[in-house]
Design a protein around this motif. Structure first.
Motif, PDB file in Angstrom:
ATOM      1  N   GLY A   1       0.802  -1.215   0.000  1.00  0.00           N
ATOM      2  CA  GLY A   1       0.000   0.000   0.000  1.00  0.00           C
ATOM      3  C   GLY A   1       0.834   1.263   0.000  1.00  0.00           C
ATOM      4  O   GLY A   1       1.952   1.297   0.523  1.00  0.00           O
ATOM      5  N   LEU A   2       0.270   2.299  -0.602  1.00  0.00           N
ATOM      6  CA  LEU A   2       0.894   3.622  -0.605  1.00  0.00           C
ATOM      7  C   LEU A   2      -0.137   4.647  -0.155  1.00  0.00           C
ATOM      8  O   LEU A   2      -1.208   4.765  -0.764  1.00  0.00           O
ATOM      9  CB  LEU A   2       1.402   3.989  -2.006  1.00  0.00           C
ATOM     10  CG  LEU A   2       1.986   5.403  -2.143  1.00  0.00           C
ATOM     11  CD1 LEU A   2       3.243   5.546  -1.281  1.00  0.00           C
ATOM     12  CD2 LEU A   2       2.294   5.732  -3.606  1.00  0.00           C
ATOM     13  N   ARG A   3       0.194   5.367   0.904  1.00  0.00           N
ATOM     14  CA  ARG A   3      -0.683   6.425   1.399  1.00  0.00           C
ATOM     15  C   ARG A   3      -0.065   7.771   1.059  1.00  0.00           C
ATOM     16  O   ARG A   3       1.110   8.009   1.353  1.00  0.00           O
ATOM     17  CB  ARG A   3      -0.883   6.306   2.907  1.00  0.00           C
ATOM     18  CG  ARG A   3      -1.874   7.326   3.456  1.00  0.00           C
ATOM     19  CD  ARG A   3      -2.033   7.202   4.957  1.00  0.00           C
ATOM     20  NE  ARG A   3      -2.985   8.167   5.475  1.00  0.00           N
ATOM     21  CZ  ARG A   3      -3.182   8.420   6.767  1.00  0.00           C
ATOM     22  NH1 ARG A   3      -2.498   7.738   7.681  1.00  0.00           N
ATOM     23  NH2 ARG A   3      -4.060   9.330   7.150  1.00  0.00           N
ATOM     24  N   GLU A   4      -0.840   8.629   0.426  1.00  0.00           N
ATOM     25  CA  GLU A   4      -0.379   9.965   0.047  1.00  0.00           C
ATOM     26  C   GLU A   4      -1.208  10.996   0.800  1.00  0.00           C
ATOM     27  O   GLU A   4      -2.437  11.008   0.710  1.00  0.00           O
ATOM     28  CB  GLU A   4      -0.529  10.169  -1.462  1.00  0.00           C
ATOM     29  CG  GLU A   4       0.005  11.509  -1.942  1.00  0.00           C
ATOM     30  CD  GLU A   4      -0.093  11.652  -3.456  1.00  0.00           C
ATOM     31  OE1 GLU A   4       0.924  11.455  -4.134  1.00  0.00           O
ATOM     32  OE2 GLU A   4      -1.205  11.943  -3.957  1.00  0.00           O
ATOM     33  N   ILE A   5      -0.528  11.851   1.549  1.00  0.00           N
ATOM     34  CA  ILE A   5      -1.207  12.878   2.345  1.00  0.00           C
ATOM     35  C   ILE A   5      -0.777  14.248   1.831  1.00  0.00           C
ATOM     36  O   ILE A   5       0.376  14.645   1.988  1.00  0.00           O
ATOM     37  CB  ILE A   5      -0.848  12.744   3.841  1.00  0.00           C
ATOM     38  CG1 ILE A   5      -1.167  11.340   4.351  1.00  0.00           C
ATOM     39  CG2 ILE A   5      -1.597  13.787   4.666  1.00  0.00           C
ATOM     40  CD1 ILE A   5      -0.675  11.071   5.748  1.00  0.00           C
ATOM     41  N   LEU A   6      -1.709  14.951   1.207  1.00  0.00           N
ATOM     42  CA  LEU A   6      -1.445  16.291   0.671  1.00  0.00           C
ATOM     43  C   LEU A   6      -2.199  17.320   1.499  1.00  0.00           C
ATOM     44  O   LEU A   6      -3.430  17.290   1.566  1.00  0.00           O
ATOM     45  CB  LEU A   6      -1.876  16.385  -0.790  1.00  0.00           C
ATOM     46  CG  LEU A   6      -1.801  17.775  -1.421  1.00  0.00           C
ATOM     47  CD1 LEU A   6      -0.353  18.267  -1.475  1.00  0.00           C
ATOM     48  CD2 LEU A   6      -2.427  17.775  -2.815  1.00  0.00           C
ATOM     49  N   LYS A   7      -1.467  18.210   2.122  1.00  0.00           N
ATOM     50  CA  LYS A   7      -2.064  19.298   2.888  1.00  0.00           C
ATOM     51  C   LYS A   7      -1.934  20.584   2.075  1.00  0.00           C
ATOM     52  O   LYS A   7      -0.817  21.078   1.873  1.00  0.00           O
ATOM     53  CB  LYS A   7      -1.384  19.455   4.251  1.00  0.00           C
ATOM     54  CG  LYS A   7      -1.610  18.276   5.184  1.00  0.00           C
ATOM     55  CD  LYS A   7      -1.012  18.531   6.565  1.00  0.00           C
ATOM     56  CE  LYS A   7      -1.285  17.378   7.502  1.00  0.00           C
ATOM     57  NZ  LYS A   7      -0.736  17.640   8.870  1.00  0.00           N
ATOM     58  N   LYS A   8      -3.068  21.076   1.599  1.00  0.00           N
ATOM     59  CA  LYS A   8      -3.071  22.292   0.796  1.00  0.00           C
ATOM     60  C   LYS A   8      -3.256  23.524   1.683  1.00  0.00           C
ATOM     61  O   LYS A   8      -3.951  23.476   2.702  1.00  0.00           O
ATOM     62  CB  LYS A   8      -4.198  22.243  -0.236  1.00  0.00           C
ATOM     63  CG  LYS A   8      -4.060  21.154  -1.289  1.00  0.00           C
ATOM     64  CD  LYS A   8      -5.206  21.246  -2.288  1.00  0.00           C
ATOM     65  CE  LYS A   8      -5.078  20.212  -3.384  1.00  0.00           C
ATOM     66  NZ  LYS A   8      -6.195  20.316  -4.364  1.00  0.00           N
ATOM     67  N   THR A   9      -2.659  24.605   1.251  1.00  0.00           N
ATOM     68  CA  THR A   9      -2.820  25.866   1.965  1.00  0.00           C
ATOM     69  C   THR A   9      -4.072  26.580   1.459  1.00  0.00           C
ATOM     70  O   THR A   9      -4.283  26.711   0.257  1.00  0.00           O
ATOM     71  CB  THR A   9      -1.607  26.774   1.759  1.00  0.00           C
ATOM     72  OG1 THR A   9      -0.443  26.146   2.292  1.00  0.00           O
ATOM     73  CG2 THR A   9      -1.797  28.125   2.455  1.00  0.00           C
ATOM     74  N   ILE A  10      -4.914  27.011   2.391  1.00  0.00           N
ATOM     75  CA  ILE A  10      -6.108  27.797   2.059  1.00  0.00           C
ATOM     76  C   ILE A  10      -5.883  29.213   2.580  1.00  0.00           C
ATOM     77  O   ILE A  10      -5.583  29.407   3.761  1.00  0.00           O
ATOM     78  CB  ILE A  10      -7.377  27.211   2.679  1.00  0.00           C
ATOM     79  CG1 ILE A  10      -7.575  25.753   2.241  1.00  0.00           C
ATOM     80  CG2 ILE A  10      -8.603  28.031   2.282  1.00  0.00           C
ATOM     81  CD1 ILE A  10      -8.769  25.079   2.881  1.00  0.00           C
ATOM     82  N   THR A  11      -6.026  30.189   1.699  1.00  0.00           N
ATOM     83  CA  THR A  11      -5.872  31.593   2.079  1.00  0.00           C
ATOM     84  C   THR A  11      -7.237  32.243   2.174  1.00  0.00           C
ATOM     85  O   THR A  11      -8.006  32.256   1.210  1.00  0.00           O
ATOM     86  CB  THR A  11      -5.003  32.347   1.063  1.00  0.00           C
ATOM     87  OG1 THR A  11      -3.719  31.719   0.980  1.00  0.00           O
ATOM     88  CG2 THR A  11      -4.811  33.802   1.485  1.00  0.00           C
ATOM     89  N   PHE A  12      -7.554  32.753   3.356  1.00  0.00           N
ATOM     90  CA  PHE A  12      -8.813  33.465   3.584  1.00  0.00           C
ATOM     91  C   PHE A  12      -8.519  34.962   3.586  1.00  0.00           C
ATOM     92  O   PHE A  12      -7.743  35.439   4.428  1.00  0.00           O
ATOM     93  CB  PHE A  12      -9.432  33.059   4.926  1.00  0.00           C
ATOM     94  CG  PHE A  12      -9.721  31.584   5.054  1.00  0.00           C
ATOM     95  CD1 PHE A  12     -10.888  31.048   4.546  1.00  0.00           C
ATOM     96  CD2 PHE A  12      -8.806  30.739   5.684  1.00  0.00           C
ATOM     97  CE1 PHE A  12     -11.157  29.694   4.671  1.00  0.00           C
ATOM     98  CE2 PHE A  12      -9.061  29.388   5.813  1.00  0.00           C
ATOM     99  CZ  PHE A  12     -10.247  28.861   5.300  1.00  0.00           C
ATOM    100  N   THR A  13      -9.125  35.705   2.668  1.00  0.00           N
ATOM    101  CA  THR A  13      -8.917  37.152   2.578  1.00  0.00           C
ATOM    102  C   THR A  13     -10.252  37.865   2.708  1.00  0.00           C
ATOM    103  O   THR A  13     -11.164  37.660   1.896  1.00  0.00           O
ATOM    104  CB  THR A  13      -8.261  37.549   1.251  1.00  0.00           C
ATOM    105  OG1 THR A  13      -7.030  36.818   1.093  1.00  0.00           O
ATOM    106  CG2 THR A  13      -7.965  39.037   1.206  1.00  0.00           C
ATOM    107  N   ASN A  14     -10.372  38.681   3.745  1.00  0.00           N
ATOM    108  CA  ASN A  14     -11.602  39.453   3.946  1.00  0.00           C
ATOM    109  C   ASN A  14     -11.653  40.581   2.915  1.00  0.00           C
ATOM    110  O   ASN A  14     -10.760  41.431   2.881  1.00  0.00           O
ATOM    111  CB  ASN A  14     -11.640  40.023   5.363  1.00  0.00           C
ATOM    112  CG  ASN A  14     -12.988  40.613   5.713  1.00  0.00           C
ATOM    113  OD1 ASN A  14     -13.523  41.441   4.986  1.00  0.00           O
ATOM    114  ND2 ASN A  14     -13.519  40.197   6.854  1.00  0.00           N
ATOM    115  N   PRO A  15     -12.678  40.615   2.048  1.00  0.00           N
ATOM    116  CA  PRO A  15     -12.722  41.633   0.995  1.00  0.00           C
ATOM    117  C   PRO A  15     -12.916  43.058   1.521  1.00  0.00           C
ATOM    118  O   PRO A  15     -12.617  44.015   0.822  1.00  0.00           O
ATOM    119  CB  PRO A  15     -13.920  41.184   0.138  1.00  0.00           C
ATOM    120  CG  PRO A  15     -14.781  40.394   1.063  1.00  0.00           C
ATOM    121  CD  PRO A  15     -13.849  39.715   2.002  1.00  0.00           C
ATOM    122  N   GLU A  16     -13.377  43.206   2.750  1.00  0.00           N
ATOM    123  CA  GLU A  16     -13.617  44.542   3.309  1.00  0.00           C
ATOM    124  C   GLU A  16     -12.400  45.060   4.062  1.00  0.00           C
ATOM    125  O   GLU A  16     -11.921  46.158   3.808  1.00  0.00           O
ATOM    126  CB  GLU A  16     -14.838  44.514   4.214  1.00  0.00           C
ATOM    127  CG  GLU A  16     -16.149  44.208   3.486  1.00  0.00           C
ATOM    128  CD  GLU A  16     -17.338  44.232   4.424  1.00  0.00           C
ATOM    129  OE1 GLU A  16     -17.137  44.460   5.643  1.00  0.00           O
ATOM    130  OE2 GLU A  16     -18.477  44.035   3.946  1.00  0.00           O
TER     131      GLU A  16
END
Length: 334
Positions: free
Chosen positions: A147-162
């Motif tokens: 078995g091969l387990r792949e763990i990808l943690k993506k960066t989420i950028t939250f930007t307040n438009p105001e």
């Protein structure tokens, strides 16, 4: 499924495909599975039969990076986030939930954990019928997992438009690959008998077994991936690389026997004895003898219980005593 029989043999061949998405959004959970199985029974000669059971499974399981219910998981944060927090801002970007991460954003864009595996099993049973009440058998079983387990943690950028405030989730991004392989084999040699002398009925089993297990694992990771599309470790920052590995092996050899007696299906007595040698213990303490005994009385077979037959067809009193062993300790423990 295909099945049939001819002469002294029979066979069965089957294929199964399974594809199901989970209940969470963003295709963040699900499983795909292919399974092929072949079974065959062959009479080699009048007293000798061979049974085969072969199976191969290819599986891919997808799940979120974090457990759904633990801290940081989608269900956990959904229960803690303010009920009036928006999923998205008016400009279509993901909204930030204050002290708790947006669970919908995590499921869609937070990454994934996939576990892809190839699993193989083989069981062969050779049985010789020496007498109508006596047989010998040899059973070999092999199971392997790759078995091969792949763990990808993506960066989420939250930007307040105001306000222009920026918050980041899982920064920097990262990728971790975990390779796991193991093989287990079992060999069992066994004889069974049963016979009766009037109202005295005897049966028993005697045999030995040998088990082998070997497993290895290797993992590597990097952070700061240059792209999160079609991720590969080579796309990460070389200065952040890390790796680790482990292996485990053990063996178990056993001898066992059982003798059962009953008189007229009313009075029951059984003796069991097994001796185990485990590689997980120091040489001087590897072996253990484990006996057990039991007795029973089937009250429902007594003549004075005939009146209750329509209501109670099997009433039995039973007492037993025995000792059991346990080798389920870590392979590296003393």
């Amino acid at each position: 499924t295909l099945s049939g029989a001819s002469g002294g043999g029979s066979y069965m061949l089957s294929y199964r495909y399974f594809d199901q998405e989970g209940l969470t959004v963003g295709s963040s959970t699900g499983e795909q599975r292919h399974n092929i199985r072949y079974k065959m029974d062959t009479k080699l000669i009048d007293i000798l039969t061979l049974s085969s059971n072969i199976s191969y499974t290819s599986r891919k399981v997808t799940s979120p990076v974090n457990s759904l219910t633990n801290g940081g998981g989608a269900i956990y944060t959904a229960m803690r986030i303010a009920p009036n927090a928006p999923v998205k801002y008016t400009d279509g970007s993901w909204a930030y939930g204050g002290g708790n991460t947006n669970p919908v954003a995590v499921l869609y864009d937070g990454g994934y954990s996939t576990n892809s595996s190839d699993e193989f099993s083989l069981m062969e049973v050779l049985k010789m019928k020496i007498h109508k009440s006596w047989d010998l058998s040899a059973t070999y079983n092999l199971t392997s997992y790759n078995g091969l387990r792949e763990i990808l943690k993506k960066t989420i950028t939250f930007t307040n438009p105001e306000s222009g405030a920026v918050n980041k989730y899982q920064d920097p991004n990262s990728l971790k690959d975990i390779d796991v392989r193991n093989t287990q084999q079992t060999l069992i040699l066994q004889t069974n008998f049963d016979f009766s002398l009037g109202k005295h009925n005897f049966s028993g089993v005697a045999g030995m077994s040998q088990e082998w297990y070997y497993g290895t694992s290797f993992n590597a990771s990097r952070t700061n991936l240059s792209t999160e599309k079609d991720p590969s470790l080579v796309l990460g920052d070389a200065s952040t690389m890390s790796n680790d590995a482990s292996s485990s092996r053990w063996a178990l050899r056993s001898g066992f026997g059982r003798l059962s007696y009953n008189y007229d299906e009313r009075y029951l007595l059984e003796f069991n004895l097994r001796y185990d040698l485990s590689s997980r213990f120091y040489k001087a303490n590897r072996g253990g003898l484990f006996p057990s005994v039991s007795g029973g009385w089937r009250l429902s077979e007594e003549s004075w219980m005939a009146f209750a037959k329509p209501y109670v067809d099997n009433l039995k009193l039973r007492a037993s005593w025995g000792r059991l062993g346990n080798q389920n300790v870590g392979s590296s423990e003393n």
